[in-house]
Design an enzyme around this catalytic site. Structure first.
Site, PDB file in Angstrom:
ATOM      1  N   SER A   1       6.038   1.492  -6.852  1.00  0.00           N
ATOM      2  CA  SER A   1       7.102   0.926  -7.683  1.00  0.00           C
ATOM      3  C   SER A   1       8.438   0.765  -6.955  1.00  0.00           C
ATOM      4  CB  SER A   1       7.317   1.812  -8.925  1.00  0.00           C
ATOM      5  OG  SER A   1       6.173   1.808  -9.751  1.00  0.00           O
TER       6      SER A   1
ATOM      7  N   PRO B   1       0.791  -1.228   0.000  1.00  0.00           N
ATOM      8  CA  PRO B   1       0.000   0.000   0.000  1.00  0.00           C
ATOM      9  C   PRO B   1       0.827   1.285   0.000  1.00  0.00           C
ATOM     10  CG  PRO B   1      -0.966  -1.598   1.497  1.00  0.00           C
ATOM     11  CD  PRO B   1       0.334  -2.192   1.021  1.00  0.00           C
ATOM     12  N   GLY B   2       2.005   1.265   0.630  1.00  0.00           N
ATOM     13  CA  GLY B   2       2.776   2.500   0.738  1.00  0.00           C
ATOM     14  C   GLY B   2       4.021   2.585  -0.119  1.00  0.00           C
TER      15      GLY B   2
ATOM     16  N   GLN C   1     -12.216  10.099 -45.031  1.00  0.00           N
ATOM     17  CA  GLN C   1     -10.749  10.177 -45.076  1.00  0.00           C
ATOM     18  C   GLN C   1     -10.131  10.108 -43.678  1.00  0.00           C
ATOM     19  OE1 GLN C   1      -8.518  13.903 -46.026  1.00  0.00           O
ATOM     20  NE2 GLN C   1      -7.799  12.773 -47.825  1.00  0.00           N
TER      21      GLN C   1
ATOM     22  N   GLU D   1       9.249  -9.717 -17.872  1.00  0.00           N
ATOM     23  CA  GLU D   1       7.925  -9.216 -17.505  1.00  0.00           C
ATOM     24  C   GLU D   1       7.535  -8.038 -18.404  1.00  0.00           C
ATOM     25  OE1 GLU D   1       5.712  -6.929 -13.786  1.00  0.00           O
ATOM     26  OE2 GLU D   1       7.458  -8.186 -13.387  1.00  0.00           O
TER      27      GLU D   1
END
Length: 382
Positions: free
Chosen positions: A132, A128-129, A281, A244
């Site tokens: 990344s 939660p804190g 177009q 990944e």
């Protein structure tokens, strides 16, 4: 349809098998599973039976022992039907962690069940804190006799509620950052102190079982440490993150192709002001741009896959693939939805699902801002 130069007869045959499986087993159930918020275990077992889950797992551990190209085929086929809810990609990444870093005993113990679909895997990184910043995780694993005592919580965990086996990112040395991180395998069945929170209500990816996990004095054997040494977790994560990110890139590529295909079907049939939408177009130019960007994206990610096979794919180039592919995906899907007009906003149209599913691609696997920072660091070297 994009042509991949690395695809040979066996790749096309494998792709045909995956495509038929998804048409027969997935498509008739996609709406029900969307309502349920998960893909059932029986489907995982069927995928295991035809070799999708174990394509790159070594033969001695229940897999087919094939190259990552066959996994790329599966990710493309899944994305081309407009699905990102089945958490096969995360399951696949977990198997690669075990294959790359597990002991022989660990491989023999866990890989056969992952290949067959008897067990579903998850990876618990995000907290939660922390987002990344994987070096800043708070979940702790403290030695307690021959066991680890684990405390902490994780969020946004794909396959979280279904997982039988979890690759947990934890601190075995809370006083350190990267050198204090270890990967510990969690077998969830009957595990005291382990709890799955409510399934998270997301904008998109509705079939995806995404949950919060909590660990309160959870005790697991020290033999569940992935590999032989504590403190190797951050290194292990960094070694596997390029794969990944390539998975995300191939998923983006397949989803962009799906958006183009479904939009072509729509604009050829739908009329406005006395002519087909296809005959305007602006429509033709937008579709031409999408087709061109898909070809360029395919060439780039195929090059990255070749470099990964050769052990030459750099972290910054994998970051380029993740950032640029997901940006292109979101742009193409947005333009394709616009060509559907008001119908594109209706959930009964596939383009609507593609749109809501696409947005998270810029966030997970490392945000695109983090990807740009990684690329910039590689440039700021004398």
């Amino acid at each position: 349809m994009t042509h991949h130069l690395w695809m040979e007869e066996e790749h096309h045959a494998f792709g045909d098998s995956v495509r038929r499986f998804l048409e027969d087993e997935f498509q008739p159930n996609r709406e029900q599973w969307k309502k349920d918020g998960l893909v059932p275990k029986d489907f995982w077992k069927k995928a295991g039976e035809i070799g999708i889950l174990g394509a790159t797992i070594p033969e001695e551990h229940g897999g087919l022992g094939l190259s990552r190209h066959f996994d790329a085929v599966s990710f493309l086929e899944q994305a081309k039907i407009g699905d990102s809810g089945w958490g096969f990609s995360v399951h696949n990444i977990a198997t690669h962690y075990i294959t790359a870093f597990g002991t022989e005993q660990q491989k023999a113990k866990w890989l056969p069940d992952l290949a067959s679909g008897e067990k579903v895997a998850a990876i618990a990184m995000t907290e939660p804190g922390t987002g990344s910043d994987l070096q800043a995780v708070k979940t702790s694993a403290v030695k307690d006799g021959n066991n680890y005592l684990i405390n902490g919580s994780k969020t946004f965990i794909t396959n979280g509620g279904s997982a039988d086996l979890i690759v947990l990112v934890a601190k075995t040395d809370p006083s350190s950052r990267s050198k204090g991180v270890s990967l510990i395998m969690i077998e969830t069945e009957g595990l005291e102190g382990f709890a799955v929170g409510h399934r998270l209500d997301k904008m998109g990816m509705k079939r995806n079982d995404t949950a919060e996990l909590s660990f309160q004095d959870v005790s697991v054997p020290q033999t569940n440490l992935l590999g032989l040494e504590e403190g190797q977790g951050f290194y292990q994560l960094m070694r596997q993150l390029p794969w990944e990110r390539l998975i995300l890139a191939y998923s983006a590529l397949g989803a962009a192709q799906c958006a183009l295909d479904t939009t072509l079907d729509y604009v050829r049939e739908r009329k406005a002001f006395g002519q087909r939408i296809m005959d305007f177009q602006n429509t033709r130019f937008k579709l031409a741009e999408a087709a061109t960007k898909i070809e360029i994206l395919a060439a780039f990610v195929d090059q990255c896959l070749a470099e990964l096979d050769q052990g030459k794919l750099t972290a910054e180039k994998a970051a380029m693939a993740k950032w640029w592919s997901t940006d292109v995906q979101c742009e193409i899907v947005d333009n394709c939805l616009q060509l559907h007009g008001g119908y594109g906003y209706m959930n009964e149209y596939l383009i609507s699902e593609l749109y809501t599913d696409a947005r998270v691609q810029k966030i997970y696997g490392g945000t695109n801002e983090i990807m740009k920072e990684l690329i910039a660091r590689s440039l700021d070297v004398d």
